[in-house]
Design a protein around this motif. Structure first.
Motif, mmCIF file in Angstrom:
data_model
loop_
_atom_site.group_PDB
_atom_site.id
_atom_site.type_symbol
_atom_site.label_atom_id
_atom_site.label_comp_id
_atom_site.label_asym_id
_atom_site.label_seq_id
_atom_site.Cartn_x
_atom_site.Cartn_y
_atom_site.Cartn_z
ATOM 1 N N UNK A 64 33.721 -22.300 0.938
ATOM 2 C CA UNK A 64 33.998 -21.241 -0.037
ATOM 3 C C UNK A 64 33.780 -19.890 0.636
ATOM 4 N N UNK A 65 34.731 -19.002 0.518
ATOM 5 C CA UNK A 65 34.584 -17.656 1.043
ATOM 6 C C UNK A 65 34.276 -16.680 -0.074
ATOM 7 N N UNK A 66 33.863 -15.497 0.291
ATOM 8 C CA UNK A 66 33.566 -14.478 -0.724
ATOM 9 C C UNK A 66 34.848 -13.758 -1.121
ATOM 10 N N UNK A 67 34.864 -13.325 -2.361
ATOM 11 C CA UNK A 67 35.996 -12.536 -2.863
ATOM 12 C C UNK A 67 35.574 -11.080 -2.855
ATOM 13 N N UNK A 68 36.217 -10.290 -2.001
ATOM 14 C CA UNK A 68 35.850 -8.896 -1.779
ATOM 15 C C UNK A 68 36.766 -7.982 -2.583
ATOM 16 N N UNK A 69 36.164 -7.100 -3.399
ATOM 17 C CA UNK A 69 36.949 -6.072 -4.090
ATOM 18 C C UNK A 69 36.978 -4.783 -3.293
ATOM 19 N N UNK A 70 35.859 -4.459 -2.661
ATOM 20 C CA UNK A 70 35.775 -3.140 -2.065
ATOM 21 C C UNK A 70 34.788 -3.154 -0.910
ATOM 22 N N UNK A 71 35.117 -2.411 0.140
ATOM 23 C CA UNK A 71 34.188 -2.119 1.231
ATOM 24 C C UNK A 71 33.781 -0.659 1.106
ATOM 25 N N UNK A 72 32.506 -0.382 1.354
ATOM 26 C CA UNK A 72 31.978 0.979 1.228
ATOM 27 C C UNK A 72 31.365 1.383 2.554
ATOM 28 N N UNK A 73 31.745 2.560 3.032
ATOM 29 C CA UNK A 73 31.160 3.131 4.247
ATOM 30 C C UNK A 73 30.784 4.570 3.909
ATOM 31 N N UNK A 74 29.535 4.934 4.187
ATOM 32 C CA UNK A 74 29.053 6.272 3.853
ATOM 33 C C UNK A 74 28.087 6.710 4.941
ATOM 34 N N UNK A 75 28.233 7.946 5.394
ATOM 35 C CA UNK A 75 27.364 8.491 6.427
ATOM 36 C C UNK A 75 26.833 9.834 5.956
ATOM 37 N N UNK A 76 25.515 10.019 6.055
ATOM 38 C CA UNK A 76 24.879 11.282 5.713
ATOM 39 C C UNK A 76 24.214 11.857 6.947
ATOM 40 N N UNK A 77 24.267 13.180 7.087
ATOM 41 C CA UNK A 77 23.568 13.878 8.166
ATOM 42 C C UNK A 77 22.717 14.983 7.558
ATOM 43 N N UNK A 78 21.453 15.004 7.908
ATOM 44 C CA UNK A 78 20.563 16.084 7.485
ATOM 45 C C UNK A 78 20.297 16.958 8.699
ATOM 46 N N UNK A 79 20.670 18.226 8.589
ATOM 47 C CA UNK A 79 20.518 19.176 9.696
ATOM 48 C C UNK A 79 19.389 20.170 9.453
ATOM 49 N N UNK A 80 19.082 20.435 8.173
ATOM 50 C CA UNK A 80 17.986 21.338 7.800
ATOM 51 C C UNK A 80 17.120 20.647 6.758
ATOM 52 N N UNK A 81 15.826 20.808 6.884
ATOM 53 C CA UNK A 81 14.876 20.291 5.904
ATOM 54 C C UNK A 81 13.820 21.372 5.698
ATOM 55 N N UNK A 82 13.655 21.812 4.467
ATOM 56 C CA UNK A 82 12.672 22.842 4.150
ATOM 57 C C UNK A 82 12.858 24.082 5.034
ATOM 58 N N UNK A 83 14.124 24.435 5.293
ATOM 59 C CA UNK A 83 14.446 25.620 6.072
ATOM 60 C C UNK A 83 14.308 25.464 7.577
ATOM 61 N N UNK A 84 13.951 24.283 8.031
ATOM 62 C CA UNK A 84 13.768 24.055 9.473
ATOM 63 C C UNK A 84 14.863 23.144 10.011
ATOM 64 N N UNK A 85 15.240 23.394 11.253
ATOM 65 C CA UNK A 85 16.234 22.539 11.904
ATOM 66 C C UNK A 85 15.661 21.146 12.118
ATOM 67 N N UNK A 86 16.481 20.154 11.897
ATOM 68 C CA UNK A 86 16.095 18.763 12.122
ATOM 69 C C UNK A 86 16.682 18.335 13.463
ATOM 70 N N UNK A 87 15.809 18.003 14.395
ATOM 71 C CA UNK A 87 16.233 17.553 15.725
ATOM 72 C C UNK A 87 15.539 16.247 16.065
ATOM 73 N N UNK A 88 16.281 15.196 16.353
ATOM 74 C CA UNK A 88 17.735 15.148 16.293
ATOM 75 C C UNK A 88 18.228 15.193 14.842
ATOM 76 N N UNK A 89 19.493 15.509 14.665
ATOM 77 C CA UNK A 89 20.085 15.465 13.329
ATOM 78 C C UNK A 89 19.807 14.078 12.758
#
Length: 187
Positions: A1-26
């Protein structure tokens, strides 16, 4: 039995600033999810493991490697979750993600050795799911303890399950807590 797929989801978030400070690495967080038809019947069944063993690797292969690829750099922290539609049980989602055939399909490409922290719940379409992340090699690394949230407007429908993997390239932005157990050491 295989799975029945309705949807694939891909999401990427990048945080560059936190509390006014640069985030390194992003700080990057990748989410890879699959929305499947709930493979379990709506009525109670005792054995959930046999089916999870049959399809766990297939589901893991849909989301684990994709999550690592989407992150685009070395994974440092990871986690997993299942969001079950209201005509299913939380145990349905648990059976699918608490299965080494599923977990290894993510853990191995991520280069991890720790167990994947997890969350699972039943929800209406549009419900958020909070996914705990921990360091892939040492779950006691406090800087990498974080919870991230994914929300998809039409997911899950009543007879669906969203299975999702999440990975980050670093610990929390601007992490600065003492090492695990430091507060118990005498001065």
């Amino acid at each position: 039995m295989g799975v029945r797929v309705r949807k694939l989801i891909r999401h990427l978030e990048e945080t560059r600033l936190e509390n006014g400070r640069a985030v390194q690495p992003v700080h990057r967080i990748a989410f890879a999810g699959v929305v499947i038809e709930n493979p379990y019947p709506s009525e109670y069944v005792q054995d959930l493991v046999t089916l999870a063993d049959e399809i766990g690797e297939e589901i893991g292969n849909l989301v684990g490697p994709a999550c690592v690829e989407l992150l685009g750099e070395e994974v440092e922290a990871f986690g997993k979750a299942a969001l079950v539609g209201i005509d299913g049980e939380v145990e349905h989602g648990s059976a699918l993600i608490h299965n080494l055939r599923f977990g290894n399909a993510f853990r191995n490409p991520a280069g991890g050795t720790e167990l994947l922290p997890a969350a699972e719940k039943v929800g209406l379409p549009g419900s958020p799911i909070d996914i705990p992340l921990k360091h892939k090699l040492d779950a006691k690394t406090r800087s990498h303890h974080q919870t991230v949230t994914l929300q998809v407007a039409d997911v899950p429908r009543p007879r669906e399950i969203l299975v999702v993997c999440a990975a980050s390239n670093a610990g929390r932005p601007l992490a600065r807590l003492a090492a695990f157990g430091a507060e118990l050491k005498s001065n």
